[in-house]
Design a protein around this motif. Structure first.
Motif, PDB file in Angstrom:
ATOM      1  N   CYS A 303      48.052  45.679 -25.704  1.00  0.00           N
ATOM      2  CA  CYS A 303      47.467  44.837 -26.751  1.00  0.00           C
ATOM      3  C   CYS A 303      48.238  43.529 -26.855  1.00  0.00           C
ATOM      4  O   CYS A 303      49.455  43.499 -26.683  1.00  0.00           O
ATOM      5  CB  CYS A 303      47.504  45.548 -28.108  1.00  0.00           C
ATOM      6  SG  CYS A 303      46.759  47.185 -28.105  1.00  0.00           S
ATOM      7  N   TYR A 324      36.733  33.399 -32.786  1.00  0.00           N
ATOM      8  CA  TYR A 324      37.342  34.676 -32.396  1.00  0.00           C
ATOM      9  C   TYR A 324      37.115  34.939 -30.912  1.00  0.00           C
ATOM     10  O   TYR A 324      38.028  35.313 -30.183  1.00  0.00           O
ATOM     11  CB  TYR A 324      36.719  35.819 -33.199  1.00  0.00           C
ATOM     12  CG  TYR A 324      37.167  35.922 -34.639  1.00  0.00           C
ATOM     13  CD1 TYR A 324      38.506  35.942 -34.976  1.00  0.00           C
ATOM     14  CD2 TYR A 324      36.235  36.040 -35.668  1.00  0.00           C
ATOM     15  CE1 TYR A 324      38.910  36.072 -36.290  1.00  0.00           C
ATOM     16  CE2 TYR A 324      36.625  36.162 -36.991  1.00  0.00           C
ATOM     17  CZ  TYR A 324      37.969  36.176 -37.298  1.00  0.00           C
ATOM     18  OH  TYR A 324      38.375  36.300 -38.591  1.00  0.00           O
ATOM     19  N   LYS A 325      35.879  34.753 -30.479  1.00  0.00           N
ATOM     20  CA  LYS A 325      35.526  35.033 -29.092  1.00  0.00           C
ATOM     21  C   LYS A 325      36.288  34.125 -28.134  1.00  0.00           C
ATOM     22  O   LYS A 325      36.749  34.556 -27.063  1.00  0.00           O
ATOM     23  CB  LYS A 325      34.019  34.848 -28.897  1.00  0.00           C
ATOM     24  CG  LYS A 325      33.489  35.392 -27.576  1.00  0.00           C
ATOM     25  CD  LYS A 325      33.605  36.904 -27.526  1.00  0.00           C
ATOM     26  CE  LYS A 325      32.997  37.470 -26.252  1.00  0.00           C
ATOM     27  NZ  LYS A 325      33.121  38.931 -26.176  1.00  0.00           N
ATOM     28  N   HIS A 327      39.293  32.756 -28.509  1.00  0.00           N
ATOM     29  CA  HIS A 327      40.689  33.185 -28.374  1.00  0.00           C
ATOM     30  C   HIS A 327      40.796  34.482 -27.584  1.00  0.00           C
ATOM     31  O   HIS A 327      41.726  34.660 -26.783  1.00  0.00           O
ATOM     32  CB  HIS A 327      41.313  33.351 -29.758  1.00  0.00           C
ATOM     33  CG  HIS A 327      41.584  32.061 -30.462  1.00  0.00           C
ATOM     34  ND1 HIS A 327      42.534  31.172 -30.027  1.00  0.00           N
ATOM     35  CD2 HIS A 327      41.018  31.495 -31.563  1.00  0.00           C
ATOM     36  CE1 HIS A 327      42.565  30.117 -30.839  1.00  0.00           C
ATOM     37  NE2 HIS A 327      41.647  30.293 -31.771  1.00  0.00           N
ATOM     38  N   GLU A 328      39.859  35.387 -27.807  1.00  0.00           N
ATOM     39  CA  GLU A 328      39.891  36.645 -27.075  1.00  0.00           C
ATOM     40  C   GLU A 328      39.696  36.410 -25.573  1.00  0.00           C
ATOM     41  O   GLU A 328      40.403  36.997 -24.740  1.00  0.00           O
ATOM     42  CB  GLU A 328      38.805  37.584 -27.604  1.00  0.00           C
ATOM     43  CG  GLU A 328      38.847  38.965 -26.966  1.00  0.00           C
ATOM     44  CD  GLU A 328      37.867  39.928 -27.605  1.00  0.00           C
ATOM     45  OE1 GLU A 328      37.843  41.095 -27.188  1.00  0.00           O
ATOM     46  OE2 GLU A 328      37.129  39.504 -28.518  1.00  0.00           O
ATOM     47  N   LYS A 331      42.829  35.004 -23.881  1.00  0.00           N
ATOM     48  CA  LYS A 331      43.806  36.059 -23.597  1.00  0.00           C
ATOM     49  C   LYS A 331      43.393  36.862 -22.363  1.00  0.00           C
ATOM     50  O   LYS A 331      44.218  37.201 -21.518  1.00  0.00           O
ATOM     51  CB  LYS A 331      43.955  36.979 -24.809  1.00  0.00           C
ATOM     52  CG  LYS A 331      44.693  36.368 -25.994  1.00  0.00           C
ATOM     53  CD  LYS A 331      46.168  36.191 -25.677  1.00  0.00           C
ATOM     54  CE  LYS A 331      46.951  35.745 -26.900  1.00  0.00           C
ATOM     55  NZ  LYS A 331      48.395  35.543 -26.589  1.00  0.00           N
ATOM     56  N   LYS A 332      42.122  37.176 -22.277  1.00  0.00           N
ATOM     57  CA  LYS A 332      41.656  37.970 -21.145  1.00  0.00           C
ATOM     58  C   LYS A 332      41.806  37.212 -19.831  1.00  0.00           C
ATOM     59  O   LYS A 332      42.206  37.779 -18.808  1.00  0.00           O
ATOM     60  CB  LYS A 332      40.197  38.373 -21.357  1.00  0.00           C
ATOM     61  CG  LYS A 332      40.016  39.486 -22.388  1.00  0.00           C
ATOM     62  CD  LYS A 332      38.573  39.929 -22.471  1.00  0.00           C
ATOM     63  CE  LYS A 332      38.418  41.129 -23.395  1.00  0.00           C
ATOM     64  NZ  LYS A 332      37.017  41.605 -23.474  1.00  0.00           N
ATOM     65  N   CYS A 345      43.514  44.984 -24.812  1.00  0.00           N
ATOM     66  CA  CYS A 345      42.860  44.745 -26.096  1.00  0.00           C
ATOM     67  C   CYS A 345      43.444  43.485 -26.725  1.00  0.00           C
ATOM     68  O   CYS A 345      44.648  43.399 -26.931  1.00  0.00           O
ATOM     69  CB  CYS A 345      43.053  45.945 -27.030  1.00  0.00           C
ATOM     70  SG  CYS A 345      42.253  45.782 -28.631  1.00  0.00           S
ATOM     71  N   SER A 346      42.582  42.494 -26.999  1.00  0.00           N
ATOM     72  CA  SER A 346      43.038  41.265 -27.645  1.00  0.00           C
ATOM     73  C   SER A 346      42.796  41.371 -29.137  1.00  0.00           C
ATOM     74  O   SER A 346      41.679  41.642 -29.579  1.00  0.00           O
ATOM     75  CB  SER A 346      42.273  40.058 -27.077  1.00  0.00           C
ATOM     76  OG  SER A 346      42.467  39.948 -25.694  1.00  0.00           O
ATOM     77  N   CYS A 348      42.851  39.212 -32.414  1.00  0.00           N
ATOM     78  CA  CYS A 348      42.901  37.836 -32.921  1.00  0.00           C
ATOM     79  C   CYS A 348      42.725  37.856 -34.429  1.00  0.00           C
ATOM     80  O   CYS A 348      41.742  38.383 -34.944  1.00  0.00           O
ATOM     81  CB  CYS A 348      41.803  36.990 -32.267  1.00  0.00           C
ATOM     82  SG  CYS A 348      41.924  36.898 -30.475  1.00  0.00           S
ATOM     83  N   ARG A 358      36.682  43.621 -33.066  1.00  0.00           N
ATOM     84  CA  ARG A 358      37.504  44.523 -32.268  1.00  0.00           C
ATOM     85  C   ARG A 358      38.783  44.958 -32.990  1.00  0.00           C
ATOM     86  O   ARG A 358      39.101  46.138 -33.020  1.00  0.00           O
ATOM     87  CB  ARG A 358      37.823  43.877 -30.930  1.00  0.00           C
ATOM     88  CG  ARG A 358      38.606  44.804 -30.007  1.00  0.00           C
ATOM     89  CD  ARG A 358      38.130  44.706 -28.602  1.00  0.00           C
ATOM     90  NE  ARG A 358      38.772  45.677 -27.753  1.00  0.00           N
ATOM     91  CZ  ARG A 358      38.475  45.851 -26.493  1.00  0.00           C
ATOM     92  NH1 ARG A 358      37.529  45.138 -25.932  1.00  0.00           N
ATOM     93  NH2 ARG A 358      39.108  46.738 -25.757  1.00  0.00           N
TER      94      ARG A 358
END
Length: 365
Positions: A303, A324-325, A327-328, A331-332, A345-346, A348, A358
Motif C-alpha cells: 500500500c 482521486y483517480k 493521484h491513484e 502511484k500505479k 493498493c493506492s 489517496c 478504494r
C-alpha cells in the motif's frame, strides 16, 4: 383558544429565557474551550428544546431570542471571528454530514419538528383513540411495524429537507467551492466525535478554531505574512510547503494509523518495505505499508499513501473523484511494474479526512 395560546406563550417563553441564559453561560466557557462546548451544545443543550418543539405547534416565533443568542454569543465564541451573514448562518445550520455544524436555527425547525413528531406518533394516536381493551401479540407486531415505517418516513423527510437546503445554499459558487470538500464521506467525523481525552480526540482552542477556519475557507488570524521558506504565506502554501517537515509528518501519521489497523487483521505488517532495485527508482525505492493476507490467503499487499490539498488552486474547478483517480493512477504508473506479482493498493486522502472509494473499502474491510 386564546387562553391556550397565552398559556403556551408564558410556558414556552419562560423555558426559552432559561435556555438562553444557559447558552450565554456556555458561550463564556466556549471562549476558552470551544470544542467541548460545541459538543455540549450539539449533543446536549440543543436537544432540550426539541421536546417542546415536537409537542407544541405554532411556537417558532417564541424561539427568536434563542436564535439571536446563538448567532451573537455562541457562534462568535467558537469561531475566532464570526462575520455574520445570512448565507453563512444557513451553512452552519446544515447537518455536519452535509457540510454544516448541526447548529440549526430553532425558529426554522420548530414547525418541522412538530410535523415529524405527528407522523412518527400517528400509529400510537390511532391506537389510543380506538380504546381497544384487548391487545394481542399480532396487534403489537403490527404497531411496531407501523412505528418503524413512520420513523423511516420521518428520516427520509429530514434528509430530503437537508438536501434541498444544501442545494439552495450551494447555488452560490463561493459556498459550493467550499462545501464540495466537506460533504465527502469522513470529512466531518471530527465534528461528530465526542472529545474523549483517553482516545486522543481532544483539540485545544487554537486547533479547533483553526480547523473550523480551514473547513469554511475563512481567514486564519495570526498567520505570518511570509513562510520560513521565504515565500508569501497563506493556507494553501502552509498545507503544501516542505519546510519544517510538516507535510511529511502529516503523511506519516496517516501511514502509521493504517498500519496499526492492518496489524489487527493481517500478518507480517511492515512499514516502508524496500523494493527490488531498479534503474527508474534507484536502490532505495519503497512503498509505505506491506501486509500479508489482506485480500486473500498468504498474498502480500503493498500500500502507498498520498495526502493532497483539495482546496489548491489547481483543483479549484475540478470534481474530487477525477482528482482521486489522477493521484491513484500516478502511484500505479510509478510503482505497479515493481509489484506486478503482488497486490498494489493506492490510498489517496485529502487533508479534510475524506476517503475515496478504494480506501473506504480498505478501511471497512
Amino acid at each position: 383558544k386564546q387562553w391556550y395560546q397565552r398559556r403556551v406563550a408564558i410556558t414556552a417563553g419562560g423555558q426559552v429565557a432559561e435556555w438562553k441564559q444557559e447558552l450565554v453561560d456556555l458561550s463564556k466557557i466556549a471562549t476558552k474551550d470551544p470544542q467541548v462546548c460545541y459538543s455540549a451544545y450539539v449533543f446536549g443543550l440543543s436537544k432540550r428544546w426539541l421536546y417542546i418543539m415536537r409537542t407544541t405547534p405554532g411556537i417558532s416565533h417564541l424561539f427568536e431570542p434563542l436564535e439571536n443568542c446563538i448567532t451573537e454569543n455562541f457562534l462568535t465564541s467558537i469561531f475566532k471571528q464570526f462575520d455574520y451573514n445570512t448565507n453563512f448562518r444557513d451553512v452552519v445550520a446544515l447537518p455536519a454530514k452535509f457540510g454544516g455544524l448541526s447548529i440549526f436555527d430553532p425558529t426554522q425547525v420548530a414547525d418541522h419538528e412538530h410535523e415529524y413528531s405527528t407522523i412518527a406518533t400517528e400509529p400510537l394516536v390511532k391506537l389510543i383513540l380506538e380504546q381497544t381493551l384487548a391487545f394481542d401479540q399480532s396487534s403489537s407486531t403490527n404497531v411496531n411495524f407501523l412505528l418503524k415505517a413512520a420513523k423511516t418516513i420521518v428520516s427520509s423527510k429530514k434528509t430530503e429537507r437537508s438536501k434541498t437546503q444544501q442545494a439552495t445554499i450551494m447555488e452560490n459558487p463561493t459556498i459550493h467551492s467550499v462545501l464540495k470538500h466537506q460533504i465527502e464521506k469522513g470529512a466531518s467525523l471530527w465534528l461528530t466525535t465526542l472529545p474523549i481525552a483517553n482516545l486522543g480526540f481532544v483539540m485545544n482552542k487554537t486547533e479547533f478554531q483553526d480547523a473550523l477556519c480551514l473547513r469554511y475557507n475563512l481567514k486564519i488570524h495570526g498567520m505570518p505574512a511570509f513562510c520560513a521558506c521565504g515565500k508569501p504565506n497563506d493556507v494553501n502554501h502552509a498545507l503544501s510547503c516542505m519546510k519544517g517537515g510538516y507535510t511529511v509528518m502529516r503523511h506519516n501519521n496517516v501511514r502509521d494509523t493504517e498500519a496499526e489497523l492492518l496489524r489487527i487483521v493481517c500478518k507480517d505488517v511492515d512499514i516502508e518495505p524496500p523494493l527490488i532495485p531498479s534503474p527508474e527508482l534507484g536502490d532505495k525505492s519503497c512503498l509505505d505499508i506491506c501486509a500479508r493476507g489482506l485480500w486473500s490467503g498468504l498474498e502480500r499487499t503493498l500500500c502507498d499513501v498520498r495526502i493532497f490539498h483539495p482546496g489548491a488552486k489547481s483543483y479549484e474547478n475540478r470534481d474530487l473523484q477525477p482528482i482521486y483517480k489522477q493521484h491513484e493512477m500516478e502511484k500505479k504508473r510509478k510503482y505497479l511494474h515493481h509489484v506486478i506479482n503482488t497486490e498494489k493498493c493506492s490510498l489517496c486522502f485529502p487533508h479534510t479526512g475524506a476517503m475515496v472509494l478504494r480506501p473506504t473499502h480498505f478501511t471497512n474491510g
